[in-house]
Scaffold this active site. Sequence first.
Site, PDB file in Angstrom:
ATOM      1  N   ASN A 147       0.759  -0.760  -0.009  1.00 52.07           N
ATOM      2  CA  ASN A 147       0.123   0.816   0.181  1.00 52.07           C
ATOM      3  C   ASN A 147       0.465   1.321  -0.005  1.00 52.07           C
ATOM      4  O   ASN A 147       0.397   2.290   0.297  1.00 52.07           O
ATOM      5  CB  ASN A 147      -1.140  -0.076   1.230  1.00 52.07           C
ATOM      6  N   ARG A 285       3.316   7.333  11.337  1.00 53.62           N
ATOM      7  CA  ARG A 285       3.150   6.748  12.343  1.00 53.62           C
ATOM      8  C   ARG A 285       2.809   8.238  13.073  1.00 53.62           C
ATOM      9  O   ARG A 285       2.966   8.919  13.344  1.00 53.62           O
ATOM     10  CB  ARG A 285       3.941   6.389  13.147  1.00 53.62           C
ATOM     11  N   GLN A 314      -4.364   3.978  18.482  1.00 51.69           N
ATOM     12  CA  GLN A 314      -5.848   3.830  17.121  1.00 51.69           C
ATOM     13  C   GLN A 314      -6.158   2.393  17.958  1.00 51.69           C
ATOM     14  O   GLN A 314      -5.788   1.398  18.375  1.00 51.69           O
ATOM     15  CB  GLN A 314      -5.083   4.042  16.132  1.00 51.69           C
ATOM     16  N   HIS A 333      -7.388   5.793   9.587  1.00 55.12           N
ATOM     17  CA  HIS A 333      -5.646   5.348   9.614  1.00 55.12           C
ATOM     18  C   HIS A 333      -6.367   4.665   8.158  1.00 55.12           C
ATOM     19  O   HIS A 333      -6.539   3.516   8.385  1.00 55.12           O
ATOM     20  CB  HIS A 333      -5.209   4.320  10.347  1.00 55.12           C
TER      21      HIS A 333
END
Length: 393
Positions: A147, A285, A314, A333
């Site tokens: 990704n 991050r 998260q 995210h």
Amino acid sequence: MATVLCVLYDDPVDGLPSTYARDDIPVIKDYPDGQVAPTPESIDFVPGEMLGSVSGELGLRKFLEDAGHTLIVTSDKEGPDSEFEKALPEAEVVISQPFWPAYLTAERIAKAPKLKLALTAGIGSDHVDLQAAMDAGITVAEVTYCNSISVSEHVVMMILGLVRNYIPSYQQVVAGGWNVADCVSRAYDVEGMQVGTVAAGRIGTAVLRRMKPFDVGLHYTDRHRLPAEIEEELGLTFHESAEDMVGVCDVVTINAPLHPETENLFDDAMLAKMKWGSYLINTARGKICNREAIVRALESGQLAGYAGDVWFPQPAPQDHPWRTMPHHGMTPHTSGTTLSAQTRYAAGTREILESHFASRPLREEYLIVDGGDLAGAGAHSYSAGNATKGSEG
Ligand code: NDP
């Protein structure tokens, strides 16, 4: 037979989509550096459908159960009473995603005596305490490159969104307004700006390539210098450190892994070295940026905008200050988990599991930790030591 414990994000609130916006997705066979996209022996899912949420199961159930393994899929990952922690003692393989990380701390690794493989269905394994994994002889692998391009597209979108003041202008329309001056009072062109990336790996380089046609000045810092021909082709200026680079940039994008060298890198001191009114994009991050320092910089005007899709922890709690700070363009995210990306990371996860259960070596580029040490992609991009304790605290 093995237990595979898979932690995925929740399904859409109305359940898995019954129809999709598009009939198909482009087939990506290889990546810009020539690395071949995932090559599982077969797949049991339809490319372009939702695979990354609990009911999608990464398309793994048939494959695993046909081979006699047990698949447990849950989104319940926090605390000792979570489904995740209850199933850990039996797990040979733990699959998690950076989007919904099952933090694999040293304490949790100690509760998982059968654990052999911690597999990231995506990129970025900082939710695993890598030092504890090394010490316990656990292999850590991720689906390298799956990704990276997805994220680079998101970064470009966010640069344009912030600089051109897209989100407030969109909100004007939705709210029934038409005050052009309000919309443009913070809107600029990207053309002519200086854009720098902290790290020029797969994502960072893809961002540089995508920003080149906007006629901007391009800058980067990284632990390893890019080949001279790439520097020349893209007209890049190399800086020895982030400190050296940020002062000349109007836009800074962070594309480094989270490890001891990068944790808290953007604190008050680093932000003070940036140009007044610059933009910061962090899709790497959350913990690379100091949470409170970012809020302060936006409130003072030191930063004109901040955007990204990575938070700590998260999911972000309701009162996380990045939800409400001024001039932000945060998303959950999502950048690396488009339906397109899901197809690739589900296929890569399947490929890694096929190798694992056939006792074949994993592709070198998928390895982060192996044989008690950093390995493969991990040896290049991470550093040893107690990284971030699996992102705790
Ligand atoms: P790569 O491994 O290709 O690139 C990482 C780069 O970071 C490497 O070039 C590495 O340098 C560099 N780097 C490491 N430490 C430092 C440092 N201290 N200072 C400067 N550069 C450093 O990974 P990707 O580009 O594919 O992904 C990068 C990160 O992006 C991932 O680790 C993950 O955290 C995040 N990510 C986020 C996603 C999302 O959905 N938001 C999805 C995918 C990734 P070198 O190798 O030269 O030593």
